[in-house]
Design a protein around this motif. Structure first.
Motif, PDB file in Angstrom:
ATOM      1  N   LEU A  69       0.812  -1.207   0.000  1.00 28.66           N
ATOM      2  CA  LEU A  69       0.000   0.000   0.000  1.00 28.66           C
ATOM      3  C   LEU A  69       0.850   1.264   0.000  1.00 28.66           C
ATOM      4  CD1 LEU A  69      -2.587  -1.038   2.740  1.00 28.66           C
ATOM      5  CD2 LEU A  69      -2.825  -1.261   0.272  1.00 28.66           C
ATOM      6  N   THR A  70       0.320   2.312  -0.638  1.00 28.70           N
ATOM      7  CA  THR A  70       0.920   3.636  -0.477  1.00 28.70           C
ATOM      8  C   THR A  70       0.649   4.106   0.943  1.00 28.70           C
ATOM      9  OG1 THR A  70      -1.087   4.695  -1.316  1.00 28.70           O
ATOM     10  CG2 THR A  70       0.656   4.219  -2.917  1.00 28.70           C
ATOM     11  N   SER A  71       1.273   5.208   1.346  1.00 28.00           N
ATOM     12  CA  SER A  71       1.217   5.637   2.748  1.00 28.00           C
ATOM     13  C   SER A  71      -0.184   6.000   3.205  1.00 28.00           C
ATOM     14  CB  SER A  71       2.139   6.836   2.960  1.00 28.00           C
ATOM     15  OG  SER A  71       1.669   7.964   2.262  1.00 28.00           O
ATOM     16  N   GLY A  72      -1.039   6.502   2.298  1.00 28.21           N
ATOM     17  CA  GLY A  72      -2.383   6.890   2.697  1.00 28.21           C
ATOM     18  C   GLY A  72      -2.439   8.153   3.520  1.00 28.21           C
ATOM     19  N   SER A  73      -1.363   8.954   3.487  1.00 27.32           N
ATOM     20  CA  SER A  73      -1.324  10.166   4.315  1.00 27.32           C
ATOM     21  C   SER A  73      -2.261  11.245   3.796  1.00 27.32           C
ATOM     22  CB  SER A  73       0.104  10.707   4.382  1.00 27.32           C
ATOM     23  OG  SER A  73       0.600  11.009   3.098  1.00 27.32           O
ATOM     24  N   THR A  74      -2.644  11.177   2.511  1.00 30.21           N
ATOM     25  CA  THR A  74      -3.525  12.197   1.946  1.00 30.21           C
ATOM     26  C   THR A  74      -4.900  11.644   1.565  1.00 30.21           C
ATOM     27  OG1 THR A  74      -2.646  11.794  -0.270  1.00 30.21           O
ATOM     28  CG2 THR A  74      -1.588  13.517   1.023  1.00 30.21           C
ATOM     29  N   GLY A  75      -5.166  10.383   1.859  1.00 29.30           N
ATOM     30  CA  GLY A  75      -6.448   9.781   1.518  1.00 29.30           C
ATOM     31  C   GLY A  75      -6.334   8.269   1.555  1.00 29.30           C
ATOM     32  N   PRO A  77      -5.304   4.658   0.757  1.00 33.59           N
ATOM     33  CA  PRO A  77      -4.092   4.162   0.089  1.00 33.59           C
ATOM     34  C   PRO A  77      -4.419   3.407  -1.189  1.00 33.59           C
ATOM     35  CG  PRO A  77      -4.617   2.813   2.004  1.00 33.59           C
ATOM     36  CD  PRO A  77      -5.557   3.978   2.037  1.00 33.59           C
ATOM     37  N   LYS A  78      -3.435   3.375  -2.104  1.00 29.43           N
ATOM     38  CA  LYS A  78      -3.558   2.591  -3.330  1.00 29.43           C
ATOM     39  C   LYS A  78      -2.711   1.335  -3.185  1.00 29.43           C
ATOM     40  CE  LYS A  78      -4.270   6.601  -6.342  1.00 29.43           C
ATOM     41  NZ  LYS A  78      -3.759   7.365  -7.517  1.00 29.43           N
ATOM     42  N   VAL A  79      -3.071   0.305  -3.925  1.00 31.13           N
ATOM     43  CA  VAL A  79      -2.307  -0.942  -3.909  1.00 31.13           C
ATOM     44  C   VAL A  79      -1.339  -0.921  -5.086  1.00 31.13           C
ATOM     45  CG1 VAL A  79      -2.410  -3.452  -3.904  1.00 31.13           C
ATOM     46  CG2 VAL A  79      -4.311  -2.121  -2.966  1.00 31.13           C
ATOM     47  N   VAL A  80      -0.058  -0.872  -4.777  1.00 33.94           N
ATOM     48  CA  VAL A  80       0.985  -0.829  -5.800  1.00 33.94           C
ATOM     49  C   VAL A  80       1.521  -2.239  -6.015  1.00 33.94           C
ATOM     50  CG1 VAL A  80       3.241   0.123  -6.419  1.00 33.94           C
ATOM     51  CG2 VAL A  80       1.594   1.525  -5.164  1.00 33.94           C
ATOM     52  N   VAL A  81       1.701  -2.611  -7.267  1.00 34.34           N
ATOM     53  CA  VAL A  81       2.252  -3.929  -7.602  1.00 34.34           C
ATOM     54  C   VAL A  81       3.689  -3.747  -8.067  1.00 34.34           C
ATOM     55  CG1 VAL A  81       1.964  -6.027  -8.953  1.00 34.34           C
ATOM     56  CG2 VAL A  81      -0.054  -4.693  -8.279  1.00 34.34           C
ATOM     57  N   LEU A  82       4.626  -4.212  -7.254  1.00 32.70           N
ATOM     58  CA  LEU A  82       6.048  -4.169  -7.587  1.00 32.70           C
ATOM     59  C   LEU A  82       6.502  -5.577  -7.942  1.00 32.70           C
ATOM     60  CD1 LEU A  82       7.196  -1.880  -4.652  1.00 32.70           C
ATOM     61  CD2 LEU A  82       7.417  -1.299  -7.070  1.00 32.70           C
ATOM     62  N   SER A  83       7.065  -5.734  -9.114  1.00 36.65           N
ATOM     63  CA  SER A  83       7.545  -7.050  -9.516  1.00 36.65           C
ATOM     64  C   SER A  83       8.849  -7.379  -8.786  1.00 36.65           C
ATOM     65  CB  SER A  83       7.780  -7.093 -11.028  1.00 36.65           C
ATOM     66  OG  SER A  83       8.907  -6.288 -11.371  1.00 36.65           O
ATOM     67  N   ARG A  84       9.165  -8.668  -8.774  1.00 40.42           N
ATOM     68  CA  ARG A  84      10.461  -9.085  -8.225  1.00 40.42           C
ATOM     69  C   ARG A  84      11.586  -8.372  -8.945  1.00 40.42           C
ATOM     70  NH1 ARG A  84      13.730 -13.010 -10.407  1.00 40.42           N
ATOM     71  NH2 ARG A  84      15.226 -14.048  -8.992  1.00 40.42           N
ATOM     72  N   ASP A  85      11.460  -8.170 -10.250  1.00 42.08           N
ATOM     73  CA  ASP A  85      12.495  -7.474 -11.012  1.00 42.08           C
ATOM     74  C   ASP A  85      12.649  -6.023 -10.557  1.00 42.08           C
ATOM     75  OD1 ASP A  85      13.005  -9.745 -12.477  1.00 42.08           O
ATOM     76  OD2 ASP A  85      11.839  -9.123 -14.229  1.00 42.08           O
ATOM     77  N   ASN A  86      11.527  -5.345 -10.237  1.00 35.19           N
ATOM     78  CA  ASN A  86      11.611  -3.982  -9.698  1.00 35.19           C
ATOM     79  C   ASN A  86      12.446  -3.954  -8.430  1.00 35.19           C
ATOM     80  OD1 ASN A  86       8.099  -3.415 -10.419  1.00 35.19           O
ATOM     81  ND2 ASN A  86       9.850  -2.810 -11.661  1.00 35.19           N
ATOM     82  N   LEU A  87      12.167  -4.879  -7.523  1.00 33.29           N
ATOM     83  CA  LEU A  87      12.856  -4.913  -6.228  1.00 33.29           C
ATOM     84  C   LEU A  87      14.339  -5.231  -6.389  1.00 33.29           C
ATOM     85  CD1 LEU A  87       9.989  -6.819  -4.462  1.00 33.29           C
ATOM     86  CD2 LEU A  87      10.809  -4.574  -3.729  1.00 33.29           C
ATOM     87  N   ILE A  88      14.642  -6.188  -7.262  1.00 31.22           N
ATOM     88  CA  ILE A  88      16.046  -6.543  -7.497  1.00 31.22           C
ATOM     89  C   ILE A  88      16.789  -5.368  -8.130  1.00 31.22           C
ATOM     90  CG2 ILE A  88      17.569  -8.013  -8.887  1.00 31.22           C
ATOM     91  CD1 ILE A  88      15.603 -10.310  -8.347  1.00 31.22           C
ATOM     92  N   ALA A  89      16.149  -4.671  -9.083  1.00 34.59           N
ATOM     93  CA  ALA A  89      16.782  -3.514  -9.718  1.00 34.59           C
ATOM     94  C   ALA A  89      17.057  -2.419  -8.695  1.00 34.59           C
ATOM     95  CB  ALA A  89      15.884  -2.975 -10.835  1.00 34.59           C
ATOM     96  N   ALA A  90      16.112  -2.190  -7.780  1.00 35.16           N
ATOM     97  CA  ALA A  90      16.304  -1.168  -6.743  1.00 35.16           C
ATOM     98  C   ALA A  90      17.451  -1.534  -5.818  1.00 35.16           C
ATOM     99  CB  ALA A  90      15.017  -0.990  -5.941  1.00 35.16           C
ATOM    100  N   ASN A  91      17.557  -2.821  -5.468  1.00 34.90           N
ATOM    101  CA  ASN A  91      18.646  -3.244  -4.588  1.00 34.90           C
ATOM    102  C   ASN A  91      19.995  -3.174  -5.291  1.00 34.90           C
ATOM    103  OD1 ASN A  91      19.691  -4.459  -2.109  1.00 34.90           O
ATOM    104  ND2 ASN A  91      20.102  -6.239  -3.396  1.00 34.90           N
ATOM    105  N   THR A  92      20.044  -3.602  -6.545  1.00 38.30           N
ATOM    106  CA  THR A  92      21.294  -3.553  -7.307  1.00 38.30           C
ATOM    107  C   THR A  92      21.788  -2.115  -7.438  1.00 38.30           C
ATOM    108  OG1 THR A  92      20.681  -5.536  -8.557  1.00 38.30           O
ATOM    109  CG2 THR A  92      22.370  -4.117  -9.512  1.00 38.30           C
ATOM    110  N   ALA A  93      20.853  -1.197  -7.709  1.00 45.27           N
ATOM    111  CA  ALA A  93      21.224   0.218  -7.851  1.00 45.27           C
ATOM    112  C   ALA A  93      21.712   0.795  -6.529  1.00 45.27           C
ATOM    113  CB  ALA A  93      20.029   1.015  -8.370  1.00 45.27           C
ATOM    114  N   ALA A  94      21.091   0.391  -5.416  1.00 43.43           N
ATOM    115  CA  ALA A  94      21.532   0.866  -4.097  1.00 43.43           C
ATOM    116  C   ALA A  94      22.938   0.363  -3.784  1.00 43.43           C
ATOM    117  CB  ALA A  94      20.549   0.409  -3.021  1.00 43.43           C
ATOM    118  N   ASN A  95      23.180  -0.913  -4.053  1.00 42.16           N
ATOM    119  CA  ASN A  95      24.512  -1.472  -3.810  1.00 42.16           C
ATOM    120  C   ASN A  95      25.561  -0.781  -4.675  1.00 42.16           C
ATOM    121  OD1 ASN A  95      23.417  -3.300  -2.003  1.00 42.16           O
ATOM    122  ND2 ASN A  95      23.365  -5.002  -3.457  1.00 42.16           N
TER     123      ASN A  95
END
Length: 395
Positions: A69-75, A77-95
Protein backbone atom coordinates in the motif's frame (compact mmCIF):
# COMPACT_ATOMS: atom_id res chain seq x y z
CA UNK A 1 -3.51 -17.73 -13.90
CA UNK A 2 -0.11 -18.25 -12.32
CA UNK A 3 0.47 -21.03 -9.80
CA UNK A 4 2.98 -18.94 -7.85
CA UNK A 5 2.19 -19.10 -4.13
CA UNK A 6 0.46 -16.04 -2.67
CA UNK A 7 0.84 -14.97 0.95
CA UNK A 8 -0.96 -12.26 2.92
CA UNK A 9 1.09 -10.96 5.84
CA UNK A 10 -0.15 -8.65 8.57
CA UNK A 11 2.98 -6.86 9.76
CA UNK A 12 2.63 -6.55 13.51
CA UNK A 13 0.52 -7.87 16.37
CA UNK A 14 1.21 -11.58 15.93
CA UNK A 15 4.17 -13.18 17.62
CA UNK A 16 5.49 -14.87 14.48
CA UNK A 17 4.92 -12.11 11.91
CA UNK A 18 8.62 -11.25 11.54
CA UNK A 19 9.73 -14.85 10.91
CA UNK A 20 6.83 -15.29 8.48
CA UNK A 21 7.89 -12.13 6.64
CA UNK A 22 11.48 -13.34 6.31
CA UNK A 23 10.47 -16.80 5.10
CA UNK A 24 8.07 -15.58 2.44
CA UNK A 25 10.45 -12.79 1.37
CA UNK A 26 13.08 -15.42 0.62
CA UNK A 27 10.48 -17.16 -1.58
CA UNK A 28 9.80 -13.83 -3.33
CA UNK A 29 13.51 -13.36 -4.03
CA UNK A 30 13.65 -16.85 -5.52
CA UNK A 31 10.56 -16.17 -7.66
CA UNK A 32 8.42 -18.73 -5.81
CA UNK A 33 5.83 -16.47 -4.17
CA UNK A 34 3.99 -13.17 -4.26
CA UNK A 35 3.31 -11.19 -1.08
CA UNK A 36 0.51 -8.92 0.07
CA UNK A 37 1.65 -6.79 3.01
CA UNK A 38 -1.00 -5.14 5.17
CA UNK A 39 -0.99 -3.07 8.35
CA UNK A 40 -2.86 -4.79 11.20
CA UNK A 41 -5.33 -1.91 11.46
CA UNK A 42 -6.19 -1.66 7.75
CA UNK A 43 -9.40 0.28 7.24
CA UNK A 44 -12.62 -1.35 6.08
CA UNK A 45 -12.27 0.48 2.74
CA UNK A 46 -8.77 -0.92 2.24
CA UNK A 47 -9.79 -4.44 3.26
CA UNK A 48 -12.73 -4.35 0.85
CA UNK A 49 -10.45 -3.11 -1.92
CA UNK A 50 -8.12 -6.05 -1.33
CA UNK A 51 -10.85 -8.68 -1.08
CA UNK A 52 -10.09 -10.24 -4.46
CA UNK A 53 -6.42 -10.53 -3.55
CA UNK A 54 -7.00 -11.91 -0.06
CA UNK A 55 -9.31 -14.62 -1.43
CA UNK A 56 -6.83 -15.68 -4.12
CA UNK A 57 -5.42 -19.18 -3.82
CA UNK A 58 -2.50 -18.34 -6.09
CA UNK A 59 -0.78 -15.20 -7.28
CA UNK A 60 -2.88 -13.03 -9.59
CA UNK A 61 0.28 -11.97 -11.47
CA UNK A 62 2.33 -14.06 -13.87
CA UNK A 63 5.57 -13.39 -11.98
CA UNK A 64 6.45 -13.10 -8.29
CA UNK A 65 5.29 -9.68 -7.10
CA UNK A 66 4.89 -7.53 -4.02
CA UNK A 67 1.46 -6.00 -3.36
CA UNK A 68 1.97 -3.09 -1.00
CA UNK A 69 0.00 0.00 0.00
CA UNK A 70 0.92 3.64 -0.48
CA UNK A 71 1.22 5.64 2.75
CA UNK A 72 -2.38 6.89 2.70
CA UNK A 73 -1.32 10.17 4.32
CA UNK A 74 -3.52 12.20 1.95
CA UNK A 75 -6.45 9.78 1.52
CA UNK A 76 -7.26 6.12 0.93
CA UNK A 77 -4.09 4.16 0.09
CA UNK A 78 -3.56 2.59 -3.33
CA UNK A 79 -2.31 -0.94 -3.91
CA UNK A 80 0.99 -0.83 -5.80
CA UNK A 81 2.25 -3.93 -7.60
CA UNK A 82 6.05 -4.17 -7.59
CA UNK A 83 7.54 -7.05 -9.52
CA UNK A 84 10.46 -9.09 -8.23
CA UNK A 85 12.50 -7.47 -11.01
CA UNK A 86 11.61 -3.98 -9.70
CA UNK A 87 12.86 -4.91 -6.23
CA UNK A 88 16.05 -6.54 -7.50
CA UNK A 89 16.78 -3.51 -9.72
CA UNK A 90 16.30 -1.17 -6.74
CA UNK A 91 18.65 -3.24 -4.59
CA UNK A 92 21.29 -3.55 -7.31
CA UNK A 93 21.22 0.22 -7.85
CA UNK A 94 21.53 0.87 -4.10
CA UNK A 95 24.51 -1.47 -3.81
CA UNK A 96 26.10 0.21 -6.81
CA UNK A 97 25.75 3.67 -5.25
CA UNK A 98 27.07 2.51 -1.86
CA UNK A 99 29.90 0.41 -3.26
CA UNK A 100 29.10 -2.53 -0.97
CA UNK A 101 26.26 -4.96 -0.12
CA UNK A 102 25.15 -4.10 3.41
CA UNK A 103 23.14 -5.85 6.04
CA UNK A 104 20.08 -3.68 6.74
CA UNK A 105 18.18 -2.73 9.87
CA UNK A 106 14.39 -2.59 9.57
CA UNK A 107 13.32 0.49 11.57
CA UNK A 108 10.05 1.30 9.78
CA UNK A 109 6.84 -0.75 9.51
CA UNK A 110 7.49 -3.21 6.66
CA UNK A 111 3.91 -2.96 5.37
CA UNK A 112 5.12 0.21 3.60
CA UNK A 113 7.93 0.35 1.06
CA UNK A 114 10.39 2.26 3.27
CA UNK A 115 10.18 -0.50 5.86
CA UNK A 116 10.09 -3.46 3.50
CA UNK A 117 13.07 -2.54 1.34
CA UNK A 118 15.63 -3.09 4.16
CA UNK A 119 14.18 -6.59 4.63
CA UNK A 120 14.36 -7.43 0.91
CA UNK A 121 17.76 -5.79 0.40
CA UNK A 122 19.37 -7.54 3.32
CA UNK A 123 18.10 -10.97 2.27
CA UNK A 124 19.04 -10.35 -1.37
CA UNK A 125 22.55 -9.44 -0.20
CA UNK A 126 22.79 -12.71 1.72
CA UNK A 127 22.32 -11.26 5.22
CA UNK A 128 19.59 -11.70 7.81
CA UNK A 129 18.05 -8.26 8.42
CA UNK A 130 18.13 -6.78 11.89
CA UNK A 131 14.92 -5.38 13.41
CA UNK A 132 14.42 -2.22 15.49
CA UNK A 133 10.66 -2.47 15.92
CA UNK A 134 8.24 -3.44 18.68
CA UNK A 135 5.98 -6.47 18.19
CA UNK A 136 3.31 -4.19 16.72
CA UNK A 137 5.90 -2.97 14.16
CA UNK A 138 6.49 0.47 15.68
CA UNK A 139 9.89 2.18 15.71
CA UNK A 140 11.84 1.69 18.92
CA UNK A 141 14.74 4.11 19.50
CA UNK A 142 16.41 2.07 22.24
CA UNK A 143 16.36 -1.11 20.15
CA UNK A 144 17.91 0.65 17.14
CA UNK A 145 20.73 2.02 19.28
CA UNK A 146 21.32 -1.42 20.85
CA UNK A 147 21.40 -3.07 17.40
CA UNK A 148 23.97 -0.57 16.14
CA UNK A 149 26.17 -0.76 19.24
CA UNK A 150 26.16 -4.55 19.40
CA UNK A 151 26.71 -5.10 15.68
CA UNK A 152 29.77 -7.29 15.07
CA UNK A 153 28.85 -8.70 11.67
CA UNK A 154 31.30 -8.91 8.81
CA UNK A 155 28.97 -6.93 6.51
CA UNK A 156 28.53 -3.14 6.74
CA UNK A 157 25.31 -2.16 8.52
CA UNK A 158 22.79 0.32 7.05
CA UNK A 159 19.36 1.68 7.96
CA UNK A 160 16.49 3.57 6.33
CA UNK A 161 14.71 6.23 8.39
CA UNK A 162 12.26 9.08 7.89
CA UNK A 163 12.96 12.68 8.90
CA UNK A 164 10.66 12.42 11.92
CA UNK A 165 12.89 9.68 13.33
CA UNK A 166 15.98 11.80 12.76
CA UNK A 167 14.30 14.60 14.72
CA UNK A 168 13.40 12.24 17.58
CA UNK A 169 16.94 10.85 17.74
CA UNK A 170 18.38 14.37 17.76
CA UNK A 171 16.03 15.54 20.54
CA UNK A 172 17.07 12.59 22.72
CA UNK A 173 20.74 13.26 21.88
CA UNK A 174 21.08 9.81 20.33
CA UNK A 175 21.70 10.75 16.70
CA UNK A 176 25.46 10.29 16.81
CA UNK A 177 24.91 6.81 18.21
CA UNK A 178 24.32 5.85 14.58
CA UNK A 179 27.79 6.94 13.46
CA UNK A 180 28.91 3.30 13.34
CA UNK A 181 26.47 2.67 10.48
CA UNK A 182 27.91 2.47 6.97
CA UNK A 183 24.87 4.31 5.53
CA UNK A 184 21.77 6.09 6.80
CA UNK A 185 19.07 6.70 4.18
CA UNK A 186 16.52 9.35 5.12
CA UNK A 187 13.27 9.98 3.27
CA UNK A 188 9.54 10.07 3.88
CA UNK A 189 8.88 13.57 2.56
CA UNK A 190 10.59 16.95 2.57
CA UNK A 191 13.01 17.80 5.35
CA UNK A 192 12.87 20.99 7.36
CA UNK A 193 15.94 23.21 7.28
CA UNK A 194 16.42 22.38 10.96
CA UNK A 195 16.57 18.65 10.20
CA UNK A 196 19.00 19.21 7.33
CA UNK A 197 21.27 21.27 9.56
CA UNK A 198 21.08 18.57 12.24
CA UNK A 199 22.23 15.89 9.80
CA UNK A 200 24.99 18.11 8.38
CA UNK A 201 26.30 18.75 11.90
CA UNK A 202 26.29 15.03 12.76
CA UNK A 203 28.87 12.45 11.81
CA UNK A 204 26.39 10.24 9.95
CA UNK A 205 27.08 8.81 6.51
CA UNK A 206 23.67 9.99 5.34
CA UNK A 207 21.77 10.14 2.05
CA UNK A 208 18.61 12.23 1.64
CA UNK A 209 16.36 10.18 -0.63
CA UNK A 210 13.46 10.95 -2.94
CA UNK A 211 10.98 8.41 -4.20
CA UNK A 212 7.69 6.74 -3.41
CA UNK A 213 6.03 3.35 -3.38
CA UNK A 214 5.43 3.51 -7.14
CA UNK A 215 9.18 3.92 -7.79
CA UNK A 216 10.20 1.17 -5.34
CA UNK A 217 11.20 3.69 -2.69
CA UNK A 218 13.91 6.31 -2.81
CA UNK A 219 15.65 6.24 -6.20
CA UNK A 220 17.26 9.68 -6.02
CA UNK A 221 19.97 10.02 -3.36
CA UNK A 222 21.30 13.44 -2.42
CA UNK A 223 19.72 14.78 -5.61
CA UNK A 224 21.35 12.23 -7.93
CA UNK A 225 19.33 9.39 -9.53
CA UNK A 226 20.52 5.84 -8.92
CA UNK A 227 22.03 3.88 -11.81
CA UNK A 228 19.40 3.14 -14.45
CA UNK A 229 16.97 5.77 -13.17
CA UNK A 230 16.16 8.90 -15.17
CA UNK A 231 14.39 12.05 -14.03
CA UNK A 232 12.30 14.04 -16.48
CA UNK A 233 10.98 17.55 -15.77
CA UNK A 234 7.92 18.39 -17.88
CA UNK A 235 9.16 16.26 -20.77
CA UNK A 236 12.85 17.29 -20.71
CA UNK A 237 15.21 14.53 -19.54
CA UNK A 238 17.99 15.01 -17.02
CA UNK A 239 20.55 15.03 -19.85
CA UNK A 240 18.91 17.97 -21.58
CA UNK A 241 20.33 21.45 -20.96
CA UNK A 242 16.88 23.03 -21.32
CA UNK A 243 15.69 21.12 -18.26
CA UNK A 244 18.10 22.96 -15.95
CA UNK A 245 16.35 25.34 -13.56
CA UNK A 246 12.90 24.74 -15.09
CA UNK A 247 10.31 23.91 -12.44
CA UNK A 248 7.87 21.28 -13.61
CA UNK A 249 6.22 18.00 -12.75
CA UNK A 250 8.68 15.21 -11.95
CA UNK A 251 8.57 11.95 -13.89
CA UNK A 252 10.63 8.95 -12.79
CA UNK A 253 11.73 6.49 -15.49
CA UNK A 254 13.55 3.19 -15.11
CA UNK A 255 13.50 -0.46 -14.06
CA UNK A 256 12.38 0.31 -10.49
CA UNK A 257 9.03 1.79 -11.59
CA UNK A 258 6.15 -0.46 -10.48
CA UNK A 259 4.04 -2.62 -12.79
CA UNK A 260 1.04 -0.49 -11.83
CA UNK A 261 -1.91 -0.30 -9.41
CA UNK A 262 -4.15 -3.20 -8.48
CA UNK A 263 -7.67 -1.91 -9.14
CA UNK A 264 -10.66 -4.10 -8.23
CA UNK A 265 -9.57 -7.37 -9.84
CA UNK A 266 -6.97 -6.30 -12.37
CA UNK A 267 -3.72 -4.47 -12.99
CA UNK A 268 -3.77 -0.83 -14.11
CA UNK A 269 -0.35 -0.78 -15.77
CA UNK A 270 2.25 1.98 -15.86
CA UNK A 271 3.47 2.36 -19.43
CA UNK A 272 7.12 2.19 -20.43
CA UNK A 273 8.51 2.09 -16.88
CA UNK A 274 7.39 5.69 -16.36
CA UNK A 275 5.69 7.20 -13.33
CA UNK A 276 4.43 10.77 -13.47
CA UNK A 277 4.52 11.99 -9.88
CA UNK A 278 2.41 14.69 -8.23
CA UNK A 279 5.61 16.54 -7.29
CA UNK A 280 7.16 19.67 -8.73
CA UNK A 281 10.91 20.03 -9.04
CA UNK A 282 13.86 21.25 -11.05
CA UNK A 283 17.36 20.16 -11.99
CA UNK A 284 19.82 22.70 -10.62
CA UNK A 285 23.04 23.94 -12.22
CA UNK A 286 24.81 20.78 -11.02
CA UNK A 287 22.11 18.56 -12.54
CA UNK A 288 20.77 17.54 -9.12
CA UNK A 289 17.06 17.20 -8.42
CA UNK A 290 15.44 19.76 -6.15
CA UNK A 291 11.86 18.99 -5.07
CA UNK A 292 9.53 21.98 -4.71
CA UNK A 293 6.40 20.39 -3.27
CA UNK A 294 3.36 18.80 -4.84
CA UNK A 295 1.65 20.17 -7.91
CA UNK A 296 -1.71 20.03 -6.14
CA UNK A 297 -0.31 22.01 -3.19
CA UNK A 298 0.12 25.23 -5.17
CA UNK A 299 -3.22 26.92 -4.51
CA UNK A 300 -4.89 30.23 -5.29
CA UNK A 301 -5.71 32.13 -2.09
CA UNK A 302 -7.06 35.69 -2.25
CA UNK A 303 -5.62 36.12 -5.72
CA UNK A 304 -2.14 34.81 -4.81
CA UNK A 305 -0.50 31.52 -5.80
CA UNK A 306 0.59 29.98 -2.49
CA UNK A 307 2.79 26.92 -1.93
CA UNK A 308 1.27 25.11 1.05
CA UNK A 309 4.46 23.10 1.81
CA UNK A 310 6.47 26.33 1.79
CA UNK A 311 4.14 27.89 4.37
CA UNK A 312 4.56 24.87 6.65
CA UNK A 313 8.34 24.80 6.25
CA UNK A 314 8.69 28.50 7.08
CA UNK A 315 6.47 28.21 10.14
CA UNK A 316 8.68 25.45 11.58
CA UNK A 317 11.32 28.12 12.22
CA UNK A 318 8.92 30.20 14.35
CA UNK A 319 9.42 30.10 18.14
CA UNK A 320 6.89 27.87 19.88
CA UNK A 321 6.23 25.78 16.75
CA UNK A 322 7.31 22.14 16.76
CA UNK A 323 5.68 21.25 13.45
CA UNK A 324 3.36 22.96 10.98
CA UNK A 325 1.14 22.14 8.03
CA UNK A 326 -0.91 24.42 5.78
CA UNK A 327 -4.08 23.09 4.14
CA UNK A 328 -7.00 24.52 2.22
CA UNK A 329 -10.52 24.50 3.61
CA UNK A 330 -13.31 24.86 1.05
CA UNK A 331 -15.73 27.64 1.94
CA UNK A 332 -18.74 29.04 0.05
CA UNK A 333 -17.14 32.49 0.18
CA UNK A 334 -13.86 31.24 -1.29
CA UNK A 335 -11.13 28.80 -0.33
CA UNK A 336 -9.38 29.58 2.95
CA UNK A 337 -5.90 28.62 4.09
CA UNK A 338 -5.78 26.90 7.47
CA UNK A 339 -2.51 26.55 9.36
CA UNK A 340 -2.14 23.64 11.77
CA UNK A 341 0.57 23.94 14.40
CA UNK A 342 1.91 21.26 16.71
CA UNK A 343 3.17 22.90 19.87
CA UNK A 344 3.96 21.40 23.26
CA UNK A 345 4.61 24.81 24.84
CA UNK A 346 2.10 26.45 27.20
CA UNK A 347 2.07 29.61 25.09
CA UNK A 348 1.91 28.69 21.38
CA UNK A 349 1.72 31.62 18.94
CA UNK A 350 -1.64 33.21 18.24
CA UNK A 351 -3.18 33.75 14.80
CA UNK A 352 -2.11 37.41 14.66
CA UNK A 353 1.50 36.44 15.38
CA UNK A 354 1.44 33.68 12.76
CA UNK A 355 0.01 36.08 10.18
CA UNK A 356 2.67 38.70 10.89
CA UNK A 357 5.47 36.11 10.76
CA UNK A 358 4.30 34.68 7.42
CA UNK A 359 3.70 38.13 5.91
CA UNK A 360 7.30 39.10 6.72
CA UNK A 361 8.69 35.81 5.41
CA UNK A 362 6.51 35.06 2.37
CA UNK A 363 4.39 38.13 1.65
CA UNK A 364 0.72 38.94 2.09
CA UNK A 365 -0.41 36.02 -0.06
CA UNK A 366 0.62 33.58 2.64
CA UNK A 367 -1.60 35.02 5.39
CA UNK A 368 -3.89 32.25 6.76
CA UNK A 369 -7.54 32.69 7.64
CA UNK A 370 -7.52 30.19 10.50
CA UNK A 371 -5.09 28.65 13.00
CA UNK A 372 -5.53 25.28 14.70
CA UNK A 373 -3.13 24.32 17.53
CA UNK A 374 -2.53 20.68 18.52
CA UNK A 375 -0.03 19.15 20.94
CA UNK A 376 0.97 16.57 18.34
CA UNK A 377 -0.11 15.73 14.80
CA UNK A 378 -1.82 12.46 13.91
CA UNK A 379 0.59 10.22 12.02
CA UNK A 380 0.51 7.15 9.82
CA UNK A 381 2.35 3.94 10.74
CA UNK A 382 5.41 5.09 8.81
CA UNK A 383 5.48 8.39 10.76
CA UNK A 384 4.16 10.68 8.04
CA UNK A 385 1.68 13.37 9.06
CA UNK A 386 -1.79 11.95 8.42
CA UNK A 387 -3.31 14.81 6.44
CA UNK A 388 -6.66 13.07 6.00
CA UNK A 389 -7.00 12.61 9.77
CA UNK A 390 -5.86 16.19 10.34
CA UNK A 391 -8.66 17.49 8.17
CA UNK A 392 -11.19 15.33 10.03
CA UNK A 393 -10.10 16.76 13.38
CA UNK A 394 -11.11 20.27 12.50
CA UNK A 395 -14.10 19.95 10.16
Amino acid sequence: MSKIAFHKISCGGQSNWWLELLSHSRDLIEGKASLLLMPPEASHATTSQLATLVEASSSPTEAASLFILTSGSTGDPKVVVLSRDNLIAANTAANDRLGFEPQWVCALPPDHIGGYLPVFRSLANGHAPQIALTNDARFDVATLIDVVRSSKGSAPLAVSLVWRQISRLAMSENLNSLSKLAAVLVGGGPASEKDLQTVRASNLKSFATYGMTETCGGVVWNGKPLTGVEIEIDGATNSTVSAIAVVGRITVIGPTVASGYWVKSGLESFAEHRFVTSDLGLLNSEGLLEVHGRADEIVLINGYNVSLPNVGQVLKSMPGVDDAVALVRNDPGGDQMVVYIASETKTPPELSEVRAFLARSLGRGAIPALLEVLEVFPRTRNDKIDLAALRELTK
